[in-house]
Scaffold this motif. Structure first.
Motif, short mmCIF file in Angstrom:
data_model
loop_
_atom_site.label_atom_id
_atom_site.label_comp_id
_atom_site.label_asym_id
_atom_site.label_seq_id
_atom_site.Cartn_x
_atom_site.Cartn_y
_atom_site.Cartn_z
N MET A 28 -2.44 11.07 4.45
CA MET A 28 -1.58 10.66 3.37
C MET A 28 -2.35 9.78 2.74
SD MET A 28 2.63 8.80 3.45
CE MET A 28 2.89 7.83 1.93
N LEU A 29 -2.42 9.10 1.74
CA LEU A 29 -3.62 8.92 1.06
C LEU A 29 -2.36 7.40 0.63
CD1 LEU A 29 -6.17 8.43 -0.81
CD2 LEU A 29 -4.38 9.91 -2.78
N LYS A 30 -3.60 6.54 1.16
CA LYS A 30 -2.67 5.39 1.21
C LYS A 30 -3.61 4.20 0.07
CE LYS A 30 -1.82 0.77 2.55
NZ LYS A 30 -1.60 0.06 5.00
N ILE A 31 -2.72 3.99 -1.22
CA ILE A 31 -3.58 3.34 -2.41
C ILE A 31 -3.50 1.62 -2.13
CG2 ILE A 31 -3.52 2.39 -4.85
CD1 ILE A 31 -2.19 4.89 -5.58
N ALA A 32 -4.77 1.12 -1.95
CA ALA A 32 -5.17 -0.27 -1.28
C ALA A 32 -4.11 -1.39 -2.14
CB ALA A 32 -6.11 -0.66 -1.12
N TRP A 33 -4.25 -1.36 -3.61
CA TRP A 33 -3.33 -2.12 -4.52
C TRP A 33 -1.85 -2.09 -4.25
CZ3 TRP A 33 -0.86 0.25 -8.47
CH2 TRP A 33 -1.39 1.23 -8.79
N LEU A 34 -1.58 -1.25 -4.14
CA LEU A 34 -0.14 -0.92 -4.40
C LEU A 34 0.79 -1.63 -3.08
CD1 LEU A 34 1.72 0.69 -6.09
CD2 LEU A 34 1.77 3.15 -4.70
N THR A 35 1.58 -2.69 -3.28
CA THR A 35 1.37 -3.71 -2.56
C THR A 35 3.06 -2.86 -2.34
OG1 THR A 35 2.33 -4.73 -3.97
CG2 THR A 35 0.71 -5.28 -2.70
N PRO A 36 4.22 -3.07 -1.48
CA PRO A 36 5.56 -2.80 -1.49
C PRO A 36 6.65 -3.85 -2.93
CG PRO A 36 4.69 -3.50 0.64
CD PRO A 36 3.83 -3.62 -0.37
N SER A 37 5.68 -4.91 -3.01
CA SER A 37 6.21 -5.34 -4.45
C SER A 37 6.67 -4.25 -5.53
CB SER A 37 5.70 -7.02 -4.41
OG SER A 37 4.21 -7.05 -5.00
N HIS A 38 4.92 -4.25 -5.82
CA HIS A 38 5.33 -2.58 -7.06
C HIS A 38 6.59 -2.30 -7.26
CE1 HIS A 38 1.60 -4.27 -6.87
NE2 HIS A 38 0.85 -3.59 -7.98
N LEU A 39 7.40 -1.36 -5.57
CA LEU A 39 8.04 -1.00 -5.58
C LEU A 39 8.87 -0.96 -5.63
CD1 LEU A 39 6.55 1.16 -2.60
CD2 LEU A 39 6.77 2.16 -5.54
N THR A 40 9.14 -2.50 -5.14
CA THR A 40 10.59 -3.10 -5.21
C THR A 40 10.85 -3.82 -6.44
OG1 THR A 40 9.74 -4.01 -2.58
CG2 THR A 40 11.67 -5.12 -4.46
N HIS B 7 5.65 -12.63 -7.39
CA HIS B 7 4.65 -11.65 -7.13
C HIS B 7 4.01 -11.34 -8.33
CE1 HIS B 7 6.23 -10.55 -2.89
NE2 HIS B 7 8.08 -10.90 -3.65
N ARG B 8 3.81 -12.19 -9.69
CA ARG B 8 3.50 -11.72 -10.83
C ARG B 8 1.11 -11.70 -10.39
NH1 ARG B 8 3.64 -17.01 -10.08
NH2 ARG B 8 2.15 -18.77 -11.16
N TYR B 9 1.06 -12.15 -9.40
CA TYR B 9 -1.07 -12.17 -8.75
C TYR B 9 -0.43 -10.75 -7.85
CZ TYR B 9 -1.54 -15.66 -12.15
OH TYR B 9 -1.57 -16.95 -13.55
N ASP B 10 -0.03 -10.17 -7.57
CA ASP B 10 0.19 -8.75 -6.17
C ASP B 10 -0.54 -7.99 -7.13
OD1 ASP B 10 1.88 -10.37 -4.90
OD2 ASP B 10 3.08 -9.20 -4.75
N GLY B 11 -1.41 -6.92 -6.23
CA GLY B 11 -2.05 -6.04 -6.64
C GLY B 11 -3.18 -5.96 -7.59
N LEU B 12 -3.72 -5.20 -7.98
CA LEU B 12 -5.19 -4.88 -8.44
C LEU B 12 -4.94 -6.13 -9.31
CD1 LEU B 12 -8.20 -4.02 -8.26
CD2 LEU B 12 -7.40 -2.08 -9.29
N GLN B 13 -6.15 -7.23 -9.88
CA GLN B 13 -6.65 -7.82 -10.91
C GLN B 13 -7.21 -6.92 -11.10
OE1 GLN B 13 -5.99 -11.31 -10.54
NE2 GLN B 13 -6.01 -11.04 -12.97
#
Length: 238
Positions: free
Chosen positions: A1-13, A66-72
């Protein structure tokens, strides 16, 4: 399964919070005519406000934390001109966001809430000022923060408000018929377009009302309190 490193659970929340807010807010708005007949206009307004405000506060707290989560995606906070641009855009966004509804006593259900067909003040600039204000706010904050989490949040907010443009026009059309069709013919969604096309004129005296002064004061207080709000939300472990 492809995992996207920057796609944190907070994005889905956050996506879930946005979808939940959109369903609750637009759904309750659609149910307004029937709900007011069943429980009355004031009780409906209180119910609408309780649901919408609680969901909105939850989203704001989660966004702050969580505004700084994920990819900059970019980093422009060190560029001298960016900060004043962001603040000016934010101030302009509130001028569009909040005077859209002038009667604060109706919002608080002190007076009986009613549906109004406005064609004054900022409505002459755009028929949907809340959508325009949200778009400007999202541009400013996405520019400043520059993360995938903030970009996702902004896209979700803008999409919800674009749906609100269609949904709001449909509800006003159903309620007012030809009267709304006439207002629609003299106004536009795109800011200043009706004025440029000669279908509308600005009446500057209409902007001399407490709602606009209140927004100006609110922007000043928000500028002062912004660091305290960030610190307060950081204390919420969510």
């Amino acid at each position: 399964m492809l995992k996207i490193a920057w796609l944190t659970p907070s994005h889905l929340t956050m996506l879930g919070l946005l979808v939940g807010f959109a369903i609750a807010h637009s759904g309750l708005a659609a149910l307004r005519p029937r709900a007011e007949k069943l429980i009355g206009a004031r009780l409906y307004r209180i119910l609408f406000a309780l649901v919408s405000l609680n969901l909105a506060v939850a989203m704001i707290i989660y966004f702050f934390n969580h505004r700084y989560d994920g990819l900059q995606l970019w980093q422009v906070q060190g560029v001298p001109a960016v900060k004043p641009i962001v603040w000016v855009l934010s101030a302009i966004s509130f001028l569009f966001l909040y005077p859209a509804t002038f009667n604060l006593l109706e919002i608080a259900a002190i007076e009986k809430p009613q549906v109004h067909l406005y064609e004054t003040g900022i409505i002459r600039i755009t028929r949907h000022p809340q959508m325009v204000g949200q778009l400007i706010w999202c541009i400013a904050h996405t520019l400043w923060i520059g993360t995938t989490f903030t970009l996702l949040t902004s896209i979700g907010l803008v999409l919800h408000h674009l749906f609100g443009v269609w949904h709001g026009d449909r509800r006003l059309g159903d309620r007012y018929g030809e009267a709304f069709a006439a207002v629609k013919a003299r106004t536009t969604v795109i800011p200043f377009l009706a004025i440029l096309q000669g279908r509308q004129t600005l009446v500057w005296s209409e902007f001399l009302r407490p709602a606009y002064l209140g927004v100006a004061v609110f922007v000043g207080v928000l500028w002062w309190a912004h660091p305290f709000l960030i610190a307060a939300t950081a204390g919420v472990n969510w």
